[in-house]
Design a protein around this motif. Structure first.
Motif, PDB file in Angstrom:
ATOM      1  N   SER A 148       0.841  -1.149   0.023  1.00 24.45           N
ATOM      2  CA  SER A 148      -0.186  -0.213   0.043  1.00 24.45           C
ATOM      3  C   SER A 148       1.026   0.739  -0.129  1.00 24.45           C
ATOM      4  CB  SER A 148      -0.680   0.409   1.006  1.00 24.45           C
ATOM      5  OG  SER A 148      -0.149  -0.062   2.454  1.00 24.45           O
ATOM      6  N   LEU A 149       0.320   2.588  -0.664  1.00 26.97           N
ATOM      7  CA  LEU A 149       1.230   3.270  -0.172  1.00 26.97           C
ATOM      8  C   LEU A 149       1.443   3.755   1.288  1.00 26.97           C
ATOM      9  CD1 LEU A 149       1.972   6.093  -1.517  1.00 26.97           C
ATOM     10  CD2 LEU A 149       0.145   6.927  -0.934  1.00 26.97           C
ATOM     11  N   GLU A 150       1.151   3.538   2.502  1.00 23.84           N
ATOM     12  CA  GLU A 150       1.648   3.047   3.641  1.00 23.84           C
ATOM     13  C   GLU A 150       2.653   2.591   3.749  1.00 23.84           C
ATOM     14  OE1 GLU A 150      -1.685   3.399   3.070  1.00 23.84           O
ATOM     15  OE2 GLU A 150      -1.890   5.306   2.570  1.00 23.84           O
ATOM     16  N   GLU A 151       2.807   1.298   3.328  1.00 18.98           N
ATOM     17  CA  GLU A 151       3.713   0.427   3.477  1.00 18.98           C
ATOM     18  C   GLU A 151       4.492   1.212   2.860  1.00 18.98           C
ATOM     19  OE1 GLU A 151       0.500  -3.070   4.102  1.00 18.98           O
ATOM     20  OE2 GLU A 151       0.927  -2.441   2.022  1.00 18.98           O
ATOM     21  N   GLN A 153       5.385   3.712   1.894  1.00 19.13           N
ATOM     22  CA  GLN A 153       6.746   5.072   2.487  1.00 19.13           C
ATOM     23  C   GLN A 153       7.506   4.977   3.297  1.00 19.13           C
ATOM     24  OE1 GLN A 153       3.569   7.651   2.555  1.00 19.13           O
ATOM     25  NE2 GLN A 153       3.995   8.392   0.727  1.00 19.13           N
ATOM     26  N   GLN A 154       6.537   3.449   4.820  1.00 22.75           N
ATOM     27  CA  GLN A 154       7.397   2.840   5.838  1.00 22.75           C
ATOM     28  C   GLN A 154       9.072   2.148   5.281  1.00 22.75           C
ATOM     29  OE1 GLN A 154       7.261   4.582   8.020  1.00 22.75           O
ATOM     30  NE2 GLN A 154       5.362   5.329   7.561  1.00 22.75           N
ATOM     31  N   ASP A 181       9.492   3.641  -8.590  1.00 19.35           N
ATOM     32  CA  ASP A 181       8.935   3.335  -6.991  1.00 19.35           C
ATOM     33  C   ASP A 181       8.730   1.596  -6.796  1.00 19.35           C
ATOM     34  OD1 ASP A 181       5.801   3.441  -5.736  1.00 19.35           O
ATOM     35  OD2 ASP A 181       6.091   1.263  -7.015  1.00 19.35           O
ATOM     36  N   ARG A 217      11.644   0.040  -5.372  1.00 19.63           N
ATOM     37  CA  ARG A 217      11.728   0.597  -4.203  1.00 19.63           C
ATOM     38  C   ARG A 217      13.215   1.429  -3.604  1.00 19.63           C
ATOM     39  NH1 ARG A 217       9.807  -3.145  -0.574  1.00 19.63           N
ATOM     40  NH2 ARG A 217      12.152  -3.578  -0.347  1.00 19.63           N
ATOM     41  N   ASP A 226       2.944  10.083  -6.957  1.00 17.25           N
ATOM     42  CA  ASP A 226       2.840   9.902  -4.883  1.00 17.25           C
ATOM     43  C   ASP A 226       3.709   9.507  -3.953  1.00 17.25           C
ATOM     44  OD1 ASP A 226       0.529  11.719  -5.300  1.00 17.25           O
ATOM     45  OD2 ASP A 226      -0.892  10.222  -5.812  1.00 17.25           O
ATOM     46  N   SER A 227       3.516   8.537  -4.291  1.00 16.50           N
ATOM     47  CA  SER A 227       4.268   6.844  -3.333  1.00 16.50           C
ATOM     48  C   SER A 227       6.106   7.222  -3.379  1.00 16.50           C
ATOM     49  CB  SER A 227       4.248   5.662  -3.821  1.00 16.50           C
ATOM     50  OG  SER A 227       5.190   5.376  -5.156  1.00 16.50           O
ATOM     51  N   ARG A 257       9.052   9.611  -3.203  1.00 16.34           N
ATOM     52  CA  ARG A 257       9.875  11.149  -2.604  1.00 16.34           C
ATOM     53  C   ARG A 257      10.823  12.064  -3.235  1.00 16.34           C
ATOM     54  NH1 ARG A 257      14.519  13.061   0.411  1.00 16.34           N
ATOM     55  NH2 ARG A 257      15.593  11.368  -0.043  1.00 16.34           N
TER      56      ARG A 257
END
Length: 168
Positions: A5-8, A10-11, A38, A41, A68-69, A71
């Protein structure tokens, strides 16, 4: 397909590689580079000079949300980006045909280093004053009649080389 996911994303741990775009004029190329960054990663994409920045319909058309994913940062010049990266301890390589360049196959990234690659304008390549500030140049051998490739294709080839040799 077990996508993050987008949150995963970013982490998640990132490949220690930043892509610096030196006056890349095509928003479609910028978007394509975001999408590949992306997929592998990567740590970040730095957009410099005339390189377009999100939000942009044209970037989104090829990035498909990767803008968006991944940076990203904008710098007025690639020189500023390279100088900052070097101060932060990055080994910075221009992807360019130049005297004394290292072929991509001979480039052996080390697991304990952070890297940045600079990709240049579709017509003029990486500015000479940027090359002069880099740690070195990496060249992709070419065997046909042309002596250049599309910048987004080049980015993908180099990113794949790094991810195949660095732990991730």
């Amino acid at each position: 397909m077990k996508r993050l996911s987008l949150e995963e994303f970013q982490q998640a741990d990132k490949l220690p590689l930043i892509v610096v775009l030196d006056d890349v004029r095509s928003m479609y190329n910028v978007g394509s580079i975001f999408r590949t960054a992306d997929a592998f990663r990567l740590e970040a994409v730095y957009l410099c000079g005339i390189s377009a920045t999100p939000p942009s319909v044209e970037i989104h058309k090829t990035a498909l949300g990767a803008e968006d994913s991944v940076r990203w940062r904008y710098f007025k010049t690639a020189i500023e980006a390279v100088e900052e990266l070097k101060k932060e301890g990055y080994a910075v390589y221009a992807i360019e045909q130049a005297n004394g360049s290292t072929t991509l196959m001979d480039m052996k990234p080390q697991a304990d280093c952070h890297y940045a690659i600079v990709l240049g304008n579709e017509v003029k390549g990486v500015h000479q004053e940027v090359i002069d500030r880099c740690t070195g140049c990496i060249e992709i051998p070419q065997y046909g009649t042309k002596h250049s490739m599309n910048v987004s294709v080049t980015a993908g080839i180099v990113m794949h080389h790094f991810i195949s040799l660095l732990p991730h």
